[in-house]
Design a protein around this motif. Structure first.
Motif, PDB file in Angstrom:
ATOM      1  N   ALA A 235       0.821  -1.213   0.000  1.00 34.69           N
ATOM      2  CA  ALA A 235       0.000   0.000   0.000  1.00 34.69           C
ATOM      3  C   ALA A 235       0.855   1.263   0.000  1.00 34.69           C
ATOM      4  N   THR A 236       2.062   1.193   0.542  1.00 35.92           N
ATOM      5  CA  THR A 236       2.925   2.375   0.599  1.00 35.92           C
ATOM      6  C   THR A 236       3.438   2.790  -0.779  1.00 35.92           C
ATOM      7  N   LEU A 237       3.496   1.847  -1.730  1.00 37.30           N
ATOM      8  CA  LEU A 237       4.006   2.148  -3.065  1.00 37.30           C
ATOM      9  C   LEU A 237       2.905   2.352  -4.092  1.00 37.30           C
ATOM     10  N   GLU A 238       1.727   1.806  -3.856  1.00 39.34           N
ATOM     11  CA  GLU A 238       0.642   1.857  -4.842  1.00 39.34           C
ATOM     12  C   GLU A 238       0.344   3.264  -5.344  1.00 39.34           C
ATOM     13  N   PRO A 239       0.227   4.281  -4.467  1.00 42.89           N
ATOM     14  CA  PRO A 239      -0.110   5.619  -4.971  1.00 42.89           C
ATOM     15  C   PRO A 239       0.945   6.226  -5.886  1.00 42.89           C
ATOM     16  N   ARG A 240       2.151   5.658  -5.877  1.00 45.77           N
ATOM     17  CA  ARG A 240       3.245   6.217  -6.687  1.00 45.77           C
ATOM     18  C   ARG A 240       3.532   5.375  -7.917  1.00 45.77           C
ATOM     19  N   ALA A 241       2.650   4.445  -8.253  1.00 47.01           N
ATOM     20  CA  ALA A 241       2.954   3.489  -9.314  1.00 47.01           C
ATOM     21  C   ALA A 241       1.932   3.538 -10.442  1.00 47.01           C
ATOM     22  N   LEU A 242       2.416   3.260 -11.659  1.00 47.97           N
ATOM     23  CA  LEU A 242       1.573   3.083 -12.833  1.00 47.97           C
ATOM     24  C   LEU A 242       1.959   1.781 -13.512  1.00 47.97           C
ATOM     25  N   ILE A 243       0.963   1.117 -14.084  1.00 48.81           N
ATOM     26  CA  ILE A 243       1.208  -0.105 -14.848  1.00 48.81           C
ATOM     27  C   ILE A 243       1.024   0.216 -16.321  1.00 48.81           C
ATOM     28  N   SER A 244       2.046  -0.030 -17.126  1.00 53.93           N
ATOM     29  CA  SER A 244       1.966   0.236 -18.562  1.00 53.93           C
ATOM     30  C   SER A 244       1.502  -1.022 -19.298  1.00 53.93           C
ATOM     31  N   THR A 245       0.534  -0.837 -20.189  1.00 53.96           N
ATOM     32  CA  THR A 245       0.064  -1.957 -21.012  1.00 53.96           C
ATOM     33  C   THR A 245       0.741  -1.973 -22.375  1.00 53.96           C
ATOM     34  N   THR A 246       1.630  -1.015 -22.620  1.00 50.44           N
ATOM     35  CA  THR A 246       2.267  -0.910 -23.934  1.00 50.44           C
ATOM     36  C   THR A 246       3.782  -1.080 -23.898  1.00 50.44           C
ATOM     37  N   LEU A 247       4.374  -1.006 -22.700  1.00 50.85           N
ATOM     38  CA  LEU A 247       5.834  -1.082 -22.591  1.00 50.85           C
ATOM     39  C   LEU A 247       6.257  -2.536 -22.502  1.00 50.85           C
ATOM     40  N   ASP A 248       6.759  -3.073 -23.596  1.00 45.81           N
ATOM     41  CA  ASP A 248       7.113  -4.485 -23.680  1.00 45.81           C
ATOM     42  C   ASP A 248       8.397  -4.789 -22.924  1.00 45.81           C
ATOM     43  N   HIS A 249       8.561  -6.066 -22.559  1.00 51.63           N
ATOM     44  CA  HIS A 249       9.744  -6.485 -21.811  1.00 51.63           C
ATOM     45  C   HIS A 249      11.027  -6.239 -22.587  1.00 51.63           C
ATOM     46  N   ASP A 250      10.960  -6.306 -23.916  1.00 52.57           N
ATOM     47  CA  ASP A 250      12.149  -6.108 -24.743  1.00 52.57           C
ATOM     48  C   ASP A 250      12.172  -4.723 -25.389  1.00 52.57           C
ATOM     49  N   ALA A 251      11.520  -3.757 -24.784  1.00 45.51           N
ATOM     50  CA  ALA A 251      11.433  -2.411 -25.354  1.00 45.51           C
ATOM     51  C   ALA A 251      12.812  -1.775 -25.494  1.00 45.51           C
ATOM     52  N   HIS A 252      12.971  -0.958 -26.526  1.00 44.50           N
ATOM     53  CA  HIS A 252      14.207  -0.219 -26.744  1.00 44.50           C
ATOM     54  C   HIS A 252      14.308   0.896 -25.709  1.00 44.50           C
ATOM     55  N   ASP A 253      15.546   1.305 -25.414  1.00 40.96           N
ATOM     56  CA  ASP A 253      15.760   2.350 -24.411  1.00 40.96           C
ATOM     57  C   ASP A 253      14.989   3.623 -24.732  1.00 40.96           C
ATOM     58  N   SER A 254      14.926   3.989 -26.017  1.00 42.93           N
ATOM     59  CA  SER A 254      14.217   5.220 -26.387  1.00 42.93           C
ATOM     60  C   SER A 254      12.731   5.115 -26.067  1.00 42.93           C
ATOM     61  N   ASP A 255      12.151   3.924 -26.232  1.00 39.44           N
ATOM     62  CA  ASP A 255      10.740   3.724 -25.893  1.00 39.44           C
ATOM     63  C   ASP A 255      10.535   3.778 -24.385  1.00 39.44           C
ATOM     64  N   ILE A 256      11.462   3.181 -23.636  1.00 33.20           N
ATOM     65  CA  ILE A 256      11.361   3.209 -22.176  1.00 33.20           C
ATOM     66  C   ILE A 256      11.438   4.647 -21.685  1.00 33.20           C
ATOM     67  N   GLU A 257      12.374   5.419 -22.240  1.00 35.47           N
ATOM     68  CA  GLU A 257      12.527   6.817 -21.822  1.00 35.47           C
ATOM     69  C   GLU A 257      11.271   7.620 -22.125  1.00 35.47           C
ATOM     70  N   ARG A 258      10.692   7.409 -23.312  1.00 37.19           N
ATOM     71  CA  ARG A 258       9.492   8.159 -23.696  1.00 37.19           C
ATOM     72  C   ARG A 258       8.327   7.842 -22.761  1.00 37.19           C
ATOM     73  N   VAL A 259       8.114   6.557 -22.474  1.00 37.67           N
ATOM     74  CA  VAL A 259       6.993   6.170 -21.609  1.00 37.67           C
ATOM     75  C   VAL A 259       7.248   6.622 -20.172  1.00 37.67           C
ATOM     76  N   ALA A 260       8.502   6.537 -19.722  1.00 37.47           N
ATOM     77  CA  ALA A 260       8.826   6.974 -18.357  1.00 37.47           C
ATOM     78  C   ALA A 260       8.605   8.472 -18.196  1.00 37.47           C
ATOM     79  N   LYS A 261       8.955   9.256 -19.205  1.00 43.98           N
ATOM     80  CA  LYS A 261       8.740  10.700 -19.148  1.00 43.98           C
ATOM     81  C   LYS A 261       7.258  11.015 -19.031  1.00 43.98           C
ATOM     82  N   ARG A 262       6.445  10.340 -19.841  1.00 47.22           N
ATOM     83  CA  ARG A 262       5.000  10.566 -19.779  1.00 47.22           C
ATOM     84  C   ARG A 262       4.438  10.095 -18.448  1.00 47.22           C
ATOM     85  N   ALA A 263       4.946   8.974 -17.940  1.00 47.49           N
ATOM     86  CA  ALA A 263       4.477   8.465 -16.647  1.00 47.49           C
ATOM     87  C   ALA A 263       4.789   9.452 -15.528  1.00 47.49           C
ATOM     88  N   ALA A 264       5.980  10.056 -15.573  1.00 43.33           N
ATOM     89  CA  ALA A 264       6.338  11.042 -14.554  1.00 43.33           C
ATOM     90  C   ALA A 264       5.373  12.211 -14.581  1.00 43.33           C
TER      91      ALA A 264
END
Length: 385
Positions: A235-264
């Motif tokens: 419960a202490t982490l839930e309010p600070r977390a998002l689950i991505s349905t589009t960020l694949d396990h083998d995603a390229h770094d540029s995709d991870i950075e883009r999704v992380a920026k939007r998530a922030a």
């Protein structure tokens, strides 16, 4: 960048020093234009100098501005960064550095550095910890200051199921046995689930360590396992977390950075809206909350402010006043946030653009000796939130 504590120490050390503060949006797409900041800064300095009343102060101002023509470290070299800041005095540069955001080009001449725009950039220090999950491993990344970093030492993996080891029992119908392919698929899924369950505890522990007290968390990877990983968060982490349905396990770094920026951005907005609602509710109940300029000023005079929250609209229309509020809050060790997006609009509508969380309730009397900008303050300069 300076930390909040370093910024506080700098403000304290320079509170009696006349400082020329420069913020510049260094957004450049053509390397040949990397020196375009010079005419932009000159345009910002011109009306500032014209408003000075004494020859002595104009001479002091000119000496400080002249250091922009010298090879000040990092100014010419950071054209690829979103922006930069410089604090200059008549005796030389006091601090120069990159900014991970695009500030509006701005020049301020006053006692001590102008730090309200810097506070907005500090929100970029809050990292996004990215976990890419499948049934047998978790890979971790950190996104902060506008850049993504892989954390190779923070990868967790479990051994796959080995032949001959105990396997979860698979139920079979008595009169209608399951087809061999169905049994095999069910066995595979159960083995993967068993592997994943061994990942959960170390994954949560590592996320807790990496995120610290205020880091955001983004979970991606194989969709089923990402969802289960999200369900496993405490419960202490839930309010600070998002689950991505589009960020694949083998995603390229540029995709991870883009999704992380939007998530922030999304997490800051969610957090900001909840924070504004909490402060308005506290203030309405006459508890540990203050909304509006007079109430926040009163709380600052009483050293009651634990967190100061402002909107870009408020800082744009009340430039000198906002600077004074930010400095007072910083000197008291309060957290400071300049909100954006929907959270900023909510703050404007509900509290006039400024609110505070208080350490203790304050009396609701006349504002008294409120902090007000001086009569000779120039009109507010443009600001972007």
């Amino acid at each position: 960048m300076l930390t909040r504590l370093q910024l506080r120490d700098l403000v304290r050390a320079l509170e009696d020093t006349r400082v020329l503060t420069i913020y510049h949006d260094a957004r450049v797409t053509d390397p040949a234009m990397r020196h375009a900041w010079r005419p932009a800064i000159a345009s910002a300095l011109r009306p500032l100098r014209a408003g000075l009343r004494s020859e002595r102060e104009r001479a002091e101002f000119d000496r400080a501005a002249a250091f922009l023509n010298d090879p000040v470290p990092s100014l010419d070299g950071v054209w690829g960064a979103p922006g930069w800041v410089a604090f200059l005095s008549a005796t030389g540069p006091l601090y120069t550095g990159e900014l991970p955001v695009h500030p509006t080009t701005l020049a301020v001449w006053r006692d001590g550095p102008a730090i309200a725009p810097y506070v907005r950039a500090l929100k970029q220090r809050r990292p996004v910890i990215v976990a890419l999950v499948d049934s047998r491993s978790v890979r971790f990344y950190r996104y902060a200051w506008g850049a993504l970093a892989s954390l190779p030492d923070a990868t967790i993996a479990v051994e796959p199921h080995r032949e001959g080891s105990a396997s979860p029992a698979v139920p079979r119908g008595i009169s209608h046995p399951a087809p061999r392919s169905a049994v095999s698929s069910e066995l595979t899924r159960r083995r993967r689930l068993a592997s994943f369950q061994r990942l959960v505890a170390p994954m949560v522990q590592r996320l807790t360590e990496l995120a610290g007290d205020d880091g955001w968390i983004l979970i991606g990877g194989t969709r089923e396992w990402a969802r289960l990983a999200g369900d496993a968060l405490p419960a202490t982490l839930e309010p600070r977390a998002l689950i991505s349905t589009t960020l694949d396990h083998d995603a390229h770094d540029s995709d991870i950075e883009r999704v992380a920026k939007r998530a922030a951005s999304d997490l800051r907005s969610i957090h900001g809206e909840a924070l504004v609602s909490e402060l308005v509710e506290r203030a309405g109940a006459e508890e540990r909350g203050a909304t509006g300029t007079p109430a926040v000023q009163r709380a600052l005079r009483l050293h009651a402010v634990d967190q100061l929250v402002l909107s870009p609209w408020y800082t744009r229309l009340n430039e000198e006043l906002a600077e004074d509020l930010v400095r007072a809050a910083l000197m008291q060790g309060a957290d400071i946030e300049v909100l954006s997006g929907r959270a900023a609009l909510h703050l404007d509508d509900a509290a006039g653009g400024v609110a505070a969380r208080l350490r203790f309730p304050t009396e609701h009397g006349p504002p008294g000796d409120d902090v007000t900008p001086s009569d000779d303050v120039a009109p507010p300069l443009p600001w972007t939130g």
